[in-house]
Design a protein around this motif. Structure first.
Motif, mmCIF file in Angstrom:
data_model
loop_
_atom_site.group_PDB
_atom_site.id
_atom_site.type_symbol
_atom_site.label_atom_id
_atom_site.label_comp_id
_atom_site.label_asym_id
_atom_site.label_seq_id
_atom_site.Cartn_x
_atom_site.Cartn_y
_atom_site.Cartn_z
ATOM 1 N N MET A 1 -23.860 33.363 64.562
ATOM 2 C CA MET A 1 -23.785 32.054 64.541
ATOM 3 C C MET A 1 -25.010 31.216 64.656
ATOM 4 N N SER A 2 -25.247 30.195 64.003
ATOM 5 C CA SER A 2 -26.656 29.676 63.749
ATOM 6 C C SER A 2 -26.293 28.058 63.875
ATOM 7 N N VAL A 3 -27.370 27.082 64.093
ATOM 8 C CA VAL A 3 -27.144 25.825 64.220
ATOM 9 C C VAL A 3 -28.165 25.288 63.742
ATOM 10 N N ALA A 4 -28.223 24.317 62.589
ATOM 11 C CA ALA A 4 -29.350 23.719 61.788
ATOM 12 C C ALA A 4 -30.143 22.741 62.503
ATOM 13 N N VAL A 5 -31.281 22.646 62.077
ATOM 14 C CA VAL A 5 -32.259 21.734 62.711
ATOM 15 C C VAL A 5 -33.029 21.155 61.625
ATOM 16 N N LYS A 6 -33.410 20.032 61.788
ATOM 17 C CA LYS A 6 -34.349 19.050 60.690
ATOM 18 C C LYS A 6 -35.812 19.405 61.175
ATOM 19 N N LEU A 7 -36.593 19.269 60.273
ATOM 20 C CA LEU A 7 -38.054 19.428 60.315
ATOM 21 C C LEU A 7 -38.690 18.799 61.883
ATOM 22 N N GLU A 8 -38.308 17.621 61.913
ATOM 23 C CA GLU A 8 -38.834 16.980 63.227
ATOM 24 C C GLU A 8 -38.254 17.833 64.343
ATOM 25 N N ALA A 9 -36.917 18.230 64.607
ATOM 26 C CA ALA A 9 -36.384 19.139 65.464
ATOM 27 C C ALA A 9 -37.346 20.626 65.403
ATOM 28 N N LEU A 10 -37.716 21.200 64.415
ATOM 29 C CA LEU A 10 -38.220 22.260 64.378
ATOM 30 C C LEU A 10 -39.817 22.052 65.040
ATOM 31 N N GLN A 11 -40.340 20.876 64.651
ATOM 32 C CA GLN A 11 -41.708 20.643 65.310
ATOM 33 C C GLN A 11 -41.563 20.662 66.761
ATOM 34 N N ALA A 12 -40.609 20.072 67.276
ATOM 35 C CA ALA A 12 -40.361 19.944 68.990
ATOM 36 C C ALA A 12 -39.993 21.287 69.357
ATOM 37 N N GLN A 13 -39.401 21.990 68.685
ATOM 38 C CA GLN A 13 -38.817 23.413 68.956
ATOM 39 C C GLN A 13 -40.108 24.545 69.436
ATOM 40 N N ILE A 14 -41.031 24.181 68.268
ATOM 41 C CA ILE A 14 -42.214 25.020 68.200
ATOM 42 C C ILE A 14 -43.139 24.541 69.327
ATOM 43 N N ALA A 15 -43.347 23.316 69.508
ATOM 44 C CA ALA A 15 -44.117 22.668 70.788
ATOM 45 C C ALA A 15 -43.420 23.140 72.042
ATOM 46 N N SER A 16 -42.210 23.453 71.881
ATOM 47 C CA SER A 16 -41.672 24.048 73.490
ATOM 48 C C SER A 16 -42.116 25.456 73.318
ATOM 49 N N ALA A 17 -41.893 26.162 72.195
ATOM 50 C CA ALA A 17 -42.134 27.594 72.371
ATOM 51 C C ALA A 17 -43.635 28.051 72.492
ATOM 52 N N GLY A 18 -44.471 27.229 71.916
ATOM 53 C CA GLY A 18 -45.731 27.670 72.249
ATOM 54 C C GLY A 18 -46.334 27.941 70.950
ATOM 55 N N ALA A 19 -47.813 28.386 70.934
ATOM 56 C CA ALA A 19 -48.516 28.589 69.689
ATOM 57 C C ALA A 19 -48.394 30.098 69.290
ATOM 58 N N ASP A 20 -48.300 31.242 70.503
ATOM 59 C CA ASP A 20 -48.218 32.447 70.046
ATOM 60 C C ASP A 20 -46.905 32.747 69.361
ATOM 61 N N VAL A 21 -47.360 33.312 68.138
ATOM 62 C CA VAL A 21 -46.072 33.881 67.321
ATOM 63 C C VAL A 21 -46.347 35.501 66.675
ATOM 64 N N PHE A 22 -45.543 35.664 66.170
ATOM 65 C CA PHE A 22 -45.478 37.045 65.411
ATOM 66 C C PHE A 22 -45.135 36.678 64.019
ATOM 67 N N LEU A 23 -46.146 37.015 63.067
ATOM 68 C CA LEU A 23 -45.729 36.839 61.636
ATOM 69 C C LEU A 23 -45.361 38.096 61.126
ATOM 70 N N LEU A 24 -44.312 38.125 60.289
ATOM 71 C CA LEU A 24 -43.657 39.223 59.663
ATOM 72 C C LEU A 24 -43.707 38.995 57.906
ATOM 73 N N SER A 25 -44.569 39.843 57.388
ATOM 74 C CA SER A 25 -44.276 39.864 55.762
ATOM 75 C C SER A 25 -43.956 41.207 55.550
ATOM 76 N N VAL A 26 -43.839 41.449 54.016
ATOM 77 C CA VAL A 26 -43.571 42.559 53.518
ATOM 78 C C VAL A 26 -44.740 43.365 52.901
ATOM 79 N N ARG A 27 -44.894 44.661 53.231
ATOM 80 C CA ARG A 27 -45.917 45.548 52.627
ATOM 81 C C ARG A 27 -45.308 46.313 51.597
ATOM 82 N N ASP A 28 -46.304 46.355 50.398
ATOM 83 C CA ASP A 28 -45.726 47.306 49.524
ATOM 84 C C ASP A 28 -44.316 47.032 48.811
ATOM 85 N N GLY A 29 -43.872 45.928 49.040
ATOM 86 C CA GLY A 29 -42.484 45.553 48.605
ATOM 87 C C GLY A 29 -41.429 46.018 49.296
ATOM 88 N N ALA A 30 -41.689 46.814 50.552
ATOM 89 C CA ALA A 30 -40.565 47.501 51.250
ATOM 90 C C ALA A 30 -40.623 47.409 52.518
#
Length: 124
Positions: A1-30
């Motif tokens: 189940m998910s709830v949609a949020v607009k860009l302004e709401a995302l900015q507020a959520q990120i401000a609340s969550a803080g600057a420390d994050v995990f970045l996930l990317s894909v290596r070698d296509g898999a």
């Protein structure tokens, strides 16, 4: 189940969550590649430092995910986006975001365990 949020709401959520994050990317296509990073805003883009592996991954496959773990809170923040390499940083345009409810969180009123909403959309 998910709830949609607009860009302004995302900015507020990120401000609340803080600057420390995990970045996930894909290596070698898999294979997933996860790194810890500090995120900032620049206009409508999220910006994180680009290590050589993350930059190579994004050059080959620009879809990435940023994850702010719940760390004892009710929800983790998960943001999907399209990244591009810009010098020594990655610029990420958010495309989708959800607050994902922790399995350890208590059931909200009106819901029983196992029947509660697990996600709230933040950006659709």
């Amino acid at each position: 189940m998910s709830v949609a949020v607009k860009l302004e709401a995302l900015q507020a959520q990120i401000a609340s969550a803080g600057a420390d994050v995990f970045l996930l990317s894909v290596r070698d296509g898999a294979r997933p590649h996860a790194v810890s990073a500090v995120v900032t805003w620049d206009g409508d883009d999220l910006v994180v430092p680009a290590g050589s592996r993350s930059a190579a991954n994004v050059a080959a496959a620009p879809a990435v995910t940023l994850l702010w773990p719940s760390s004892g809170q009710e929800y983790s923040l998960i943001v999907d986006g399209t990244a591009r390499v810009d010098g020594d940083v990655l610029r990420i345009t958010p495309t989708h975001a959800v607050l994902h409810r922790s399995v350890l969180a208590s059931a909200p009123s009106g819901h029983s365990d196992g029947d509660d909403p697990r996600c709230k959309p933040v950006l659709d």
